[in-house]
Design a protein around this motif. Structure first.
Motif, PDB file in Angstrom:
ATOM      1  N   GLU A  28     -42.337  -3.086   5.362  1.00  0.00           N
ATOM      2  CA  GLU A  28     -41.459  -2.254   5.342  1.00  0.00           C
ATOM      3  C   GLU A  28     -42.109  -0.416   6.369  1.00  0.00           C
ATOM      4  OE1 GLU A  28     -42.540  -0.419   1.718  1.00  0.00           O
ATOM      5  OE2 GLU A  28     -40.102  -0.079   0.930  1.00  0.00           O
ATOM      6  N   GLU A  29     -43.831  -1.220   6.567  1.00  0.00           N
ATOM      7  CA  GLU A  29     -44.764  -0.163   7.200  1.00  0.00           C
ATOM      8  C   GLU A  29     -43.860  -0.164   8.573  1.00  0.00           C
ATOM      9  OE1 GLU A  29     -49.026  -0.299   7.775  1.00  0.00           O
ATOM     10  OE2 GLU A  29     -48.395   0.403   5.352  1.00  0.00           O
ATOM     11  N   VAL A  73     -41.094  -0.985   9.902  1.00  0.00           N
ATOM     12  CA  VAL A  73     -39.815  -0.516   9.997  1.00  0.00           C
ATOM     13  C   VAL A  73     -39.899   1.357  10.527  1.00  0.00           C
ATOM     14  CG1 VAL A  73     -37.584  -0.329   8.934  1.00  0.00           C
ATOM     15  CG2 VAL A  73     -38.484  -2.690   9.035  1.00  0.00           C
ATOM     16  N   THR A  74     -40.532   1.317   9.091  1.00  0.00           N
ATOM     17  CA  THR A  74     -40.989   3.007   9.498  1.00  0.00           C
ATOM     18  C   THR A  74     -41.585   3.342  10.521  1.00  0.00           C
ATOM     19  OG1 THR A  74     -41.466   2.832   6.809  1.00  0.00           O
ATOM     20  CG2 THR A  74     -41.761   4.980   8.001  1.00  0.00           C
ATOM     21  N   ILE A 104     -38.340   3.226  12.989  1.00  0.00           N
ATOM     22  CA  ILE A 104     -37.347   3.968  12.970  1.00  0.00           C
ATOM     23  C   ILE A 104     -38.220   5.827  12.963  1.00  0.00           C
ATOM     24  CG2 ILE A 104     -36.222   5.558  10.755  1.00  0.00           C
ATOM     25  CD1 ILE A 104     -36.579   2.432   9.457  1.00  0.00           C
ATOM     26  N   ARG A 105     -39.240   6.335  13.217  1.00  0.00           N
ATOM     27  CA  ARG A 105     -40.100   7.541  12.575  1.00  0.00           C
ATOM     28  C   ARG A 105     -39.491   7.514  14.468  1.00  0.00           C
ATOM     29  NH1 ARG A 105     -44.829   7.505  10.053  1.00  0.00           N
ATOM     30  NH2 ARG A 105     -42.967   8.549   7.829  1.00  0.00           N
ATOM     31  N   HIS A 155     -33.673  10.148  10.341  1.00  0.00           N
ATOM     32  CA  HIS A 155     -33.621   8.201  10.262  1.00  0.00           C
ATOM     33  C   HIS A 155     -32.423   8.119  10.382  1.00  0.00           C
ATOM     34  CE1 HIS A 155     -37.809   9.179   8.532  1.00  0.00           C
ATOM     35  NE2 HIS A 155     -38.307   9.176   9.210  1.00  0.00           N
ATOM     36  N   TYR A 156     -32.505   6.628  10.735  1.00  0.00           N
ATOM     37  CA  TYR A 156     -31.708   6.110  11.260  1.00  0.00           C
ATOM     38  C   TYR A 156     -30.842   5.772   9.661  1.00  0.00           C
ATOM     39  CZ  TYR A 156     -30.589   6.341  16.071  1.00  0.00           C
ATOM     40  OH  TYR A 156     -30.790   7.164  17.065  1.00  0.00           O
ATOM     41  N   LEU A 203     -35.338   6.273   4.206  1.00  0.00           N
ATOM     42  CA  LEU A 203     -36.768   5.488   3.614  1.00  0.00           C
ATOM     43  C   LEU A 203     -37.707   6.191   2.446  1.00  0.00           C
ATOM     44  CD1 LEU A 203     -38.532   5.685   7.461  1.00  0.00           C
ATOM     45  CD2 LEU A 203     -37.354   3.775   6.161  1.00  0.00           C
ATOM     46  N   ALA A 244     -42.119   8.964   3.540  1.00  0.00           N
ATOM     47  CA  ALA A 244     -41.902   8.763   5.517  1.00  0.00           C
ATOM     48  C   ALA A 244     -41.270  10.305   5.588  1.00  0.00           C
ATOM     49  CB  ALA A 244     -40.725   7.535   5.057  1.00  0.00           C
ATOM     50  N   THR A 284     -43.023  12.370   9.026  1.00  0.00           N
ATOM     51  CA  THR A 284     -42.343  11.891   9.980  1.00  0.00           C
ATOM     52  C   THR A 284     -42.303  12.906  10.713  1.00  0.00           C
ATOM     53  OG1 THR A 284     -41.728  10.161   9.747  1.00  0.00           O
ATOM     54  CG2 THR A 284     -40.219  11.525  11.251  1.00  0.00           C
ATOM     55  N   THR A 325     -48.461   6.747   4.088  1.00  0.00           N
ATOM     56  CA  THR A 325     -48.284   5.320   4.789  1.00  0.00           C
ATOM     57  C   THR A 325     -46.928   5.150   3.641  1.00  0.00           C
ATOM     58  OG1 THR A 325     -49.725   3.814   3.008  1.00  0.00           O
ATOM     59  CG2 THR A 325     -49.998   4.678   6.131  1.00  0.00           C
ATOM     60  N   ASN A 382     -43.911   5.908   2.161  1.00  0.00           N
ATOM     61  CA  ASN A 382     -42.465   5.707   1.775  1.00  0.00           C
ATOM     62  C   ASN A 382     -42.075   6.769   0.318  1.00  0.00           C
ATOM     63  OD1 ASN A 382     -42.780   4.996   4.199  1.00  0.00           O
ATOM     64  ND2 ASN A 382     -41.390   3.410   4.065  1.00  0.00           N
TER      65      ASN A 382
END
Lengths: 108, 210
Positions: free
Chosen positions: A89-90, A92-93, A96-97, B42-43, B46, B50, B54, B152, B154
């Protein structure tokens, strides 16, 4: 050897071969699996052994003891899997970020 | 809704606005008339934590001295921005939280109030901080706080994670009374009470896997 012993031992050996193939570099995990499989085969061949151990530590039947230990092991594996998922998950985050920041739309 | 919120913020400040679209099915759209607004997307979805991380990271990249987080569902009052940024500007605090319980004007639904009281006790046990409303989306932080606080988690557990980070980095925090408007829209978008159980487990697992 009875039919069930053959089925169980074949299953254990298949799982062991699969693990060794997949985890060649994780020496500790492979050793752990070999040890576990060895124990499993031993108990399949000598079911009375589990009964003896069970009686010594206060459990009625050997099969029950094996059942309890399996539950603990499953919990351990679930937690390991969960840790893996969090790691994923980390990652992926982060991806995406970075993508979001790279494509930032501006109105100036 | 979003453009209305931006318009309302624009009436009180000319500061740079960063909008984070957390994977909405229909991508968000920002009116072209607005100045200094960035839209990040974000695609995939999240979670709120998250999205905050960002936005904060991008603000730091743009060289921000101060970051204010503001929920886009219209529950915050832009007029509170002045009160919440004041302690940061005068260097009394590194991070300031809005609190809906310090003022008296707010109509907080009963169930929500009970859940927040439980969360408050939980936070107090874990961090020793007596914060009235850690789950308020309106926060202001200086560059130092924005840099050292790493989010961290999300999803919603990020609110608790921020407290852990404050403790870890010994940041100075403060709470300031703010208004919350519970519109039908923000109620719909908000957390359902059942979700608090999931948040609780996220926090526990966060501690477990650190």
């Amino acid at each position: 050897m009875t039919a069930i012993q053959i089925v169980l031992i074949t299953g254990v050996l298949f799982i062991l071969v699969y693990f060794i193939q997949r985890l060649q570099k994780a020496v500790i995990s492979v050793l752990f699996m070999v040890l576990l499989s060895g124990l499993a085969v031993l108990f399949i061949l000598q079911p009375e052994l589990t009964n003896t151990i069970a009686h010594k530590i206060g459990v009625g039947r050997g099969a029950d003891l094996v059942f309890y230990i399996s539950i603990l092991l499953f919990w351990y594996f679930i937690l390991r899997l969960y840790a893996r998922i969090r790691k994923l998950e980390e990652t992926v985050t982060t991806l995406i970020r970075q993508e979001a920041i790279k494509n930032a739309g501006t109105h100036d | 809704m979003l453009n209305e919120v931006i318009k309302n913020i624009r009436q009180v400040t000319a500061a740079h606005i960063i909008v984070v679209d957390d994977g909405s099915r229909d991508p968000l759209y920002v009116d072209q008339d607005f100045k200094s607004v960035n839209l990040l997307r974000h695609y995939v979805n999240l979670g709120q934590g998250a999205a905050l991380a960002t936005g904060i990271q991008y603000a730091l990249q743009l060289g921000a001295d101060m970051v204010v987080t503001f929920d886009a569902d219209g529950q915050h009052d832009p007029k509170d921005i002045a009160a919440i940024t004041e302690p940061v500007k005068s260097d009394q605090a590194d991070i300031v939280f809005g609190s809906r319980f310090m003022g008296t004007k707010n109509q907080v639904p009963v169930l929500k109030r009970i859940l927040i009281a439980m969360a408050r006790t939980f936070h107090w046990l874990l961090t020793g901080y007596r914060m009235t409303d850690a789950h308020n989306g309106l926060r202001a932080m200086n560059r130092k706080a924005a840099t050292v606080i790493r989010i961290t988690e999300n999803r919603m557990a990020h609110a608790t994670e921020i407290l852990f980070e404050i403790k870890r980095h010994k940041l100075r925090w403060k709470e300031v009374p703010v208004n919350i408007v519970y519109t039908p829209y923000s109620q719909k978008k908000g957390q359902s009470p059942a979700n608090s159980i999931r948040i609780f487990f996220d926090v526990v697992l966060h501690k477990l896997f650190r």
